[in-house]
Design an enzyme around this catalytic site. Structure first.
Site, PDB file in Angstrom:
ATOM      1  N   GLU A   1      45.153  10.436  24.618  1.00 52.79           N
ATOM      2  CA  GLU A   1      45.468   9.335  23.705  1.00 52.79           C
ATOM      3  C   GLU A   1      44.291   9.046  22.792  1.00 52.79           C
ATOM      4  O   GLU A   1      44.457   8.836  21.584  1.00 52.79           O
ATOM      5  CB  GLU A   1      45.840   8.092  24.506  1.00 52.79           C
ATOM      6  CG  GLU A   1      46.254   6.896  23.662  1.00 52.79           C
ATOM      7  CD  GLU A   1      46.620   5.686  24.497  1.00 52.79           C
ATOM      8  OE1 GLU A   1      46.551   4.562  23.963  1.00 52.79           O
ATOM      9  OE2 GLU A   1      46.969   5.853  25.688  1.00 52.79           O
TER      10      GLU A   1
ATOM     11  N   GLU B   1      45.858  -0.532  32.786  1.00 56.83           N
ATOM     12  CA  GLU B   1      47.162  -0.829  32.178  1.00 56.83           C
ATOM     13  C   GLU B   1      48.135   0.336  32.400  1.00 56.83           C
ATOM     14  O   GLU B   1      49.298   0.139  32.750  1.00 56.83           O
ATOM     15  CB  GLU B   1      46.991  -1.102  30.690  1.00 56.83           C
ATOM     16  CG  GLU B   1      48.307  -1.272  29.928  1.00 56.83           C
ATOM     17  CD  GLU B   1      48.227  -0.738  28.520  1.00 56.83           C
ATOM     18  OE1 GLU B   1      49.102   0.080  28.142  1.00 56.83           O
ATOM     19  OE2 GLU B   1      47.305  -1.137  27.782  1.00 56.83           O
TER      20      GLU B   1
END
Length: 445
Positions: free
Chosen positions: A148, A71
């Site tokens: 992240e 993604e």
């Protein structure tokens, strides 16, 4: 972007989009790409989304996180766009864009002025089959994903605990691994992994187009045929065939300690059925069960029994996760009041649920919940992003437009008998994980 043979282009249907419900139209391109158009002419804005029927539960063993990693990489160069050009162009035209990955799907979207739909659709089509990755992209973006995870999971004791709970709830199904991936596997993801996953799952025949806003369905179809229609179906795409859960015969229990936990709490998660195409009654009953038991901090069953009548907790909740392709989950949570031990809180939680099943549903509470649900559904129509998400998420897990439009009435039709039957059937400790989370001031991370 590769072009389809002329025969395929010529074969694209020019029939008008089929009307499926008020302000909702559908059509399908000859290459297999499905489309939903939601008209809302109150503002000259459009939301353009492409949903792929692939998520973290479709990853090969040992490559957890590759769906989410890809993604990120989809914002790099294509055979027509330089790296970052899509997002920069959207921003320069006053819009916004982003993407997200779940267990069952990956979605990419832009929100922009309606007269820029042609522009964003062309760029989105470019990365459907024209992604052009290089090794430098892998190194930098892999570090971004690892950071992240560090911020969202590793630094959050609740997120770490939920990761362990989920891994215990599913014995065999790939829902037992985190969407962002296990940290030790994220470090090993490679260019070859990304290219292989892209080649196996991305293509028009595995995608759903959702366009909501100030648009005309016929014009949307014409633009879709212009930009997505020439992309040939990906022959590598096959129906999803995931491992299934074996019969669960024993409750699992977890004890988790972390110095960073602010309040000790107990949570229990039960395996529960998802919304199925043409068969959403069990899911509707579970949705209402969650609302009745713990959907409100003031007047739900658990709040009334455990926070007000007998103030042994400072917080209670119930939730249901049924918007998945395979079995979902139903959960209960209690945060005990000071001086109440976790084991006692668990006993009191179980007692409150048992009392509820014995006493039945308060008809006034059920009527109030249904009224609030209907109001929420009406207000949701004011948000085109919310509408686009509703249809995209549903179609990405195998539901139909008809299932989406039928859902509100199914919720309104749920009876007390349906709710109690769901509680008796699915609140089964043999298919559940009970977790006790405690602050451990001696532990440092």
């Amino acid at each position: 972007m590769r072009l389809a043979p002329l025969a395929l282009v010529a074969a694209l249907s020019l029939a008008p989009a089929a009307r499926a419900a008020d302000n909702v139209s559908t059509f399908t391109l000859d290459n297999g790409m499905e489309a939903v158009v939601i008209e809302d002419h109150r503002a000259p804005v459009v939301v353009h989304m492409v949903w792929y029927r692939v998520g973290s539960a479709d990853e090969p063993p040992g490559r957890s996180g590759i769906a989410h990693f890809l993604e990120h990489l989809m914002f790099k160069a294509t055979d027509e766009l330089v790296s970052g050009e899509l997002s920069n162009t959207v921003a320069a035209n006053g819009g916004s864009d982003n993407a997200f990955t779940s267990f069952d799907y990956t979605a990419y979207f832009q929100r922009i002025a309606a007269d820029r739909l042609d522009l964003v659709m062309g760029m989105e089509a470019s990365r459907m089959d024209g992604l052009a990755l290089v090794e430098e992209d892998i190194v930098t973006e892999r570090d971004v994903v690892i950071e992240e995870r560090a911020q969202r999971t590793d630094s959050d004791p609740g997120a770490l605990f939920n990761e362990q709970l989920n891994a215990a709830l599913y014995l065999n199904h790939p829902y037992n691994r985190p969407i962002i991936g296990w940290k030790h596997e994220a470090h090993t993801l490679s260019l070859e992994d990304a290219e292989a996953f892209y080649a196996a799952h991305y293509g028009p025949n595995n995608a759903i187009l959702v366009v909501a806003g100030d648009v005309d369905p016929a014009e949307v179809q014409a633009l879709a045929e212009k930009h997505y229609g020439p992309i040939p179906p990906n022959p590598a795409i096959v129906p999803r065939n995931r491992p299934s859960e074996p019969p669960q015969l024993a409750e699992r229990r977890l004890s988790y300690k972390d110095a960073r936990i602010g309040n000790d709490y107990v949570t229990r998660t039960y395996l529960a059925p998802e919304r199925d195409p043409g068969n959403q009654r069990s899911a509707a009953a579970l949705t209402m069960l969650a609302a009745v038991l713990g959907g409100s901090s003031t007047n739900s069953v658990l709040a009334r029994k455990l926070q007000f009548e007998n103030p042994v907790s400072v917080y209670t909740s119930a939730w249901y996760r049924g918007g998945s392709l395979d079995d979902g989950a139903f959960g209960l949570v209690i945060v005990p009041a000071p001086g109440v031990e976790l084991e006692e809180a668990e006993r009191l939680l179980d007692g409150a649920v048992a009392e509820f099943i014995e006493e039945g549903v308060d008809p006034k509470q059920l009527a109030r919940i249904k009224m609030n649900l209907r109001a929420d559904q009406i207000y949701a129509r004011d948000n085109i992003s919310s509408l686009a998400n509703r249809y995209g998420r549903a179609l990405a897990v195998g539901l139909s437009v008809e299932d989406v439009t039928a859902w509100p009435d199914l919720l309104q039709a749920v009876t007390e008998e349906d709710i109690l039957a769901a509680a008796k059937t699915y609140l089964d400790r043999t298919s559940a994980v009970t977790g006790l989370a405690r602050a451990d001031r001696e532990v440092t991370q």
